[in-house]
Design a protein around this motif. Structure first.
Motif, PDB file in Angstrom:
ATOM      1  N   ALA A 164      19.414  12.138  -4.934  1.00 48.93           N
ATOM      2  CA  ALA A 164      20.232  10.920  -4.932  1.00 48.93           C
ATOM      3  C   ALA A 164      20.810  10.690  -3.546  1.00 48.93           C
ATOM      4  N   LEU A 165      20.917   9.424  -3.179  1.00 49.73           N
ATOM      5  CA  LEU A 165      21.612   9.035  -1.963  1.00 49.73           C
ATOM      6  C   LEU A 165      23.056   8.774  -2.367  1.00 49.73           C
ATOM      7  N   CYS A 166      23.975   9.513  -1.778  1.00 46.94           N
ATOM      8  CA  CYS A 166      25.396   9.411  -2.119  1.00 46.94           C
ATOM      9  C   CYS A 166      26.102   8.601  -1.038  1.00 46.94           C
ATOM     10  N   ILE A 167      26.739   7.506  -1.446  1.00 49.19           N
ATOM     11  CA  ILE A 167      27.467   6.630  -0.522  1.00 49.19           C
ATOM     12  C   ILE A 167      28.935   6.712  -0.906  1.00 49.19           C
ATOM     13  N   SER A 168      29.792   7.136   0.034  1.00 55.36           N
ATOM     14  CA  SER A 168      31.203   7.386  -0.273  1.00 55.36           C
ATOM     15  C   SER A 168      32.126   6.709   0.724  1.00 55.36           C
ATOM     16  N   THR A 169      33.314   6.378   0.239  1.00 58.74           N
ATOM     17  CA  THR A 169      34.397   5.898   1.083  1.00 58.74           C
ATOM     18  C   THR A 169      35.709   6.321   0.439  1.00 58.74           C
ATOM     19  N   MET A 170      36.813   6.125   1.142  1.00 62.31           N
ATOM     20  CA  MET A 170      38.126   6.547   0.644  1.00 62.31           C
ATOM     21  C   MET A 170      39.030   5.335   0.446  1.00 62.31           C
ATOM     22  N   PHE A 171      39.881   5.431  -0.573  1.00 58.42           N
ATOM     23  CA  PHE A 171      40.912   4.437  -0.859  1.00 58.42           C
ATOM     24  C   PHE A 171      42.217   5.188  -1.057  1.00 58.42           C
ATOM     25  N   SER A 172      43.119   5.095  -0.103  1.00 58.75           N
ATOM     26  CA  SER A 172      44.430   5.752  -0.191  1.00 58.75           C
ATOM     27  C   SER A 172      44.297   7.215  -0.607  1.00 58.75           C
ATOM     28  N   GLY A 173      43.365   7.930  -0.018  1.00 59.14           N
ATOM     29  CA  GLY A 173      43.185   9.344  -0.291  1.00 59.14           C
ATOM     30  C   GLY A 173      42.279   9.668  -1.452  1.00 59.14           C
ATOM     31  N   ALA A 174      41.848   8.663  -2.209  1.00 58.12           N
ATOM     32  CA  ALA A 174      40.931   8.893  -3.342  1.00 58.12           C
ATOM     33  C   ALA A 174      39.516   8.523  -2.912  1.00 58.12           C
ATOM     34  N   GLU A 175      38.581   9.417  -3.169  1.00 52.10           N
ATOM     35  CA  GLU A 175      37.191   9.171  -2.805  1.00 52.10           C
ATOM     36  C   GLU A 175      36.470   8.406  -3.903  1.00 52.10           C
ATOM     37  N   MET A 176      35.684   7.422  -3.492  1.00 55.07           N
ATOM     38  CA  MET A 176      34.825   6.703  -4.417  1.00 55.07           C
ATOM     39  C   MET A 176      33.395   6.883  -3.930  1.00 55.07           C
ATOM     40  N   SER A 177      32.518   7.340  -4.816  1.00 55.63           N
ATOM     41  CA  SER A 177      31.114   7.570  -4.462  1.00 55.63           C
ATOM     42  C   SER A 177      30.205   6.833  -5.421  1.00 55.63           C
ATOM     43  N   ILE A 178      29.131   6.343  -4.867  1.00 57.16           N
ATOM     44  CA  ILE A 178      28.082   5.702  -5.643  1.00 57.16           C
ATOM     45  C   ILE A 178      26.794   6.451  -5.329  1.00 57.16           C
ATOM     46  N   ASN A 179      26.061   6.840  -6.371  1.00 62.27           N
ATOM     47  CA  ASN A 179      24.796   7.546  -6.183  1.00 62.27           C
ATOM     48  C   ASN A 179      23.635   6.631  -6.541  1.00 62.27           C
ATOM     49  N   ILE A 180      22.629   6.646  -5.697  1.00 59.34           N
ATOM     50  CA  ILE A 180      21.383   5.936  -5.975  1.00 59.34           C
ATOM     51  C   ILE A 180      20.333   7.007  -6.244  1.00 59.34           C
ATOM     52  N   ASN A 181      19.816   7.018  -7.456  1.00 57.31           N
ATOM     53  CA  ASN A 181      18.935   8.078  -7.925  1.00 57.31           C
ATOM     54  C   ASN A 181      17.493   7.837  -7.511  1.00 57.31           C
ATOM     55  N   PHE A 182      16.825   8.909  -7.066  1.00 55.95           N
ATOM     56  CA  PHE A 182      15.422   8.839  -6.679  1.00 55.95           C
ATOM     57  C   PHE A 182      14.555   9.782  -7.507  1.00 55.95           C
TER      58      PHE A 182
END
Length: 95
Positions: free
Chosen positions: A28-46
């Protein structure tokens, strides 16, 4: 050098893109960013295609990071960002 991650800056955010695995152990390609110290990740499955994952990471560039980060302009929490993504997904389903 084997590349496993890239970091971009866009719309006042850092975007981390890395090779990873989903909960089933598939590539999976994991795309992450932070919001006020909380991580949000989206995975694109291969699935089991490591070659497709490699190509996806290779082709992910500043333009894709800009598009990803723009979706969250003005959001200050991961929950707000999730709500925005959810509402956009619903709009796409209605079309």
């Amino acid at each position: 050098m084997e590349r496993f991650a890239k970091v971009f800056e866009s719309h006042d955010r850092q975007i981390l893109v890395r090779k990873g695995e989903d909960s089933d152990g598939d590539a999976a390609l994991c795309i992450s960013t932070m919001f006020s110290g909380a991580e949000m990740s989206i995975n694109i499955n291969f699935g089991d295609s490591d070659a497709a994952l490699e190509k996806a990471l290779e082709n992910f560039g500043q333009e894709q990071a800009d598009h990803f980060a723009k979706q969250f302009e003005g959001e200050s929490s991961a929950f707000e960002a999730f709500q925005r993504l959810s509402s956009r997904a619903s709009e796409c389903d209605d079309e």
